[in-house]
Motif scaffolding. Sequence first.
Motif, PDB file in Angstrom:
ATOM      1  N   ARG A  42      44.417  42.425  37.065  1.00 59.89           N
ATOM      2  CA  ARG A  42      43.550  43.467  37.367  1.00 59.89           C
ATOM      3  C   ARG A  42      42.660  44.328  35.958  1.00 59.89           C
ATOM      4  O   ARG A  42      43.404  44.548  35.187  1.00 59.89           O
ATOM      5  N   ALA A  43      41.979  45.401  36.722  1.00 63.30           N
ATOM      6  CA  ALA A  43      41.325  46.038  35.976  1.00 63.30           C
ATOM      7  C   ALA A  43      40.911  47.355  36.135  1.00 63.30           C
ATOM      8  O   ALA A  43      41.063  47.198  37.395  1.00 63.30           O
ATOM      9  N   GLU A  79      41.868  45.948  41.746  1.00 61.46           N
ATOM     10  CA  GLU A  79      42.540  44.945  43.036  1.00 61.46           C
ATOM     11  C   GLU A  79      44.369  44.361  41.974  1.00 61.46           C
ATOM     12  O   GLU A  79      43.372  43.466  41.328  1.00 61.46           O
ATOM     13  N   TRP A  80      45.118  43.271  42.120  1.00 58.45           N
ATOM     14  CA  TRP A  80      45.651  43.129  41.355  1.00 58.45           C
ATOM     15  C   TRP A  80      44.840  41.119  42.197  1.00 58.45           C
ATOM     16  O   TRP A  80      45.200  41.410  43.153  1.00 58.45           O
ATOM     17  N   SER A  81      44.358  40.267  41.328  1.00 63.47           N
ATOM     18  CA  SER A  81      44.116  38.740  42.106  1.00 63.47           C
ATOM     19  C   SER A  81      45.337  37.521  41.182  1.00 63.47           C
ATOM     20  O   SER A  81      45.210  38.083  39.720  1.00 63.47           O
ATOM     21  N   PRO A  82      45.329  37.125  42.064  1.00 65.76           N
ATOM     22  CA  PRO A  82      46.155  35.600  41.662  1.00 65.76           C
ATOM     23  C   PRO A  82      45.182  34.885  40.667  1.00 65.76           C
ATOM     24  O   PRO A  82      44.151  34.788  41.505  1.00 65.76           O
ATOM     25  N   HIS A  83      45.508  34.035  39.388  1.00 66.99           N
ATOM     26  CA  HIS A  83      44.646  33.253  38.862  1.00 66.99           C
ATOM     27  C   HIS A  83      45.798  31.691  38.712  1.00 66.99           C
ATOM     28  O   HIS A  83      47.062  31.871  38.181  1.00 66.99           O
ATOM     29  N   PHE A 117      45.253  44.446  33.097  1.00 60.86           N
ATOM     30  CA  PHE A 117      46.349  45.012  33.314  1.00 60.86           C
ATOM     31  C   PHE A 117      47.191  42.791  33.543  1.00 60.86           C
ATOM     32  O   PHE A 117      46.344  41.797  34.479  1.00 60.86           O
ATOM     33  N   ILE A 118      48.447  42.746  33.407  1.00 64.23           N
ATOM     34  CA  ILE A 118      48.604  41.631  33.238  1.00 64.23           C
ATOM     35  C   ILE A 118      50.447  41.519  33.764  1.00 64.23           C
ATOM     36  O   ILE A 118      50.976  42.159  33.517  1.00 64.23           O
TER      37      ILE A 118
END
Length: 127
Positions: A42-43, A79-83, A117-118
Amino acid sequence: LVLNENAAQIALAKTDSNRLLTFKSIPPCEKHRIGGLTLKLRASGVQAPKDAKLTLVCQSLANPWMPLGDIPLRELTSEWSPHELKLPDIRFLEAMPDLKSIIVLLQNGRGATGTIFIDEISAMMRH
């Protein structure tokens, strides 16, 4: 490394280095089965050139430079995003048993500001 709610918090700043983070310790696992990586991002307040991107690179004794893929910064939100980044080259499989580190690079990010953020970086295991 700054942690925020157990996630790595990386402040983008004007710097000559594009290396944001290096994971030098890989937890014990069946490294020969690694077929890629997953992570959540997320950023916050990111201002960067349109072509700025994160690049994940694996390093091993057998192959010191194995780029897995890119994640454009423009795709990151608050928002958190899965990669999911699968090994793009079958030859990388041979080097996975000696995996030593994972690098997160900022490409084309000259002048970028804000915070990334990781969290939950993990190996994708092949059957």
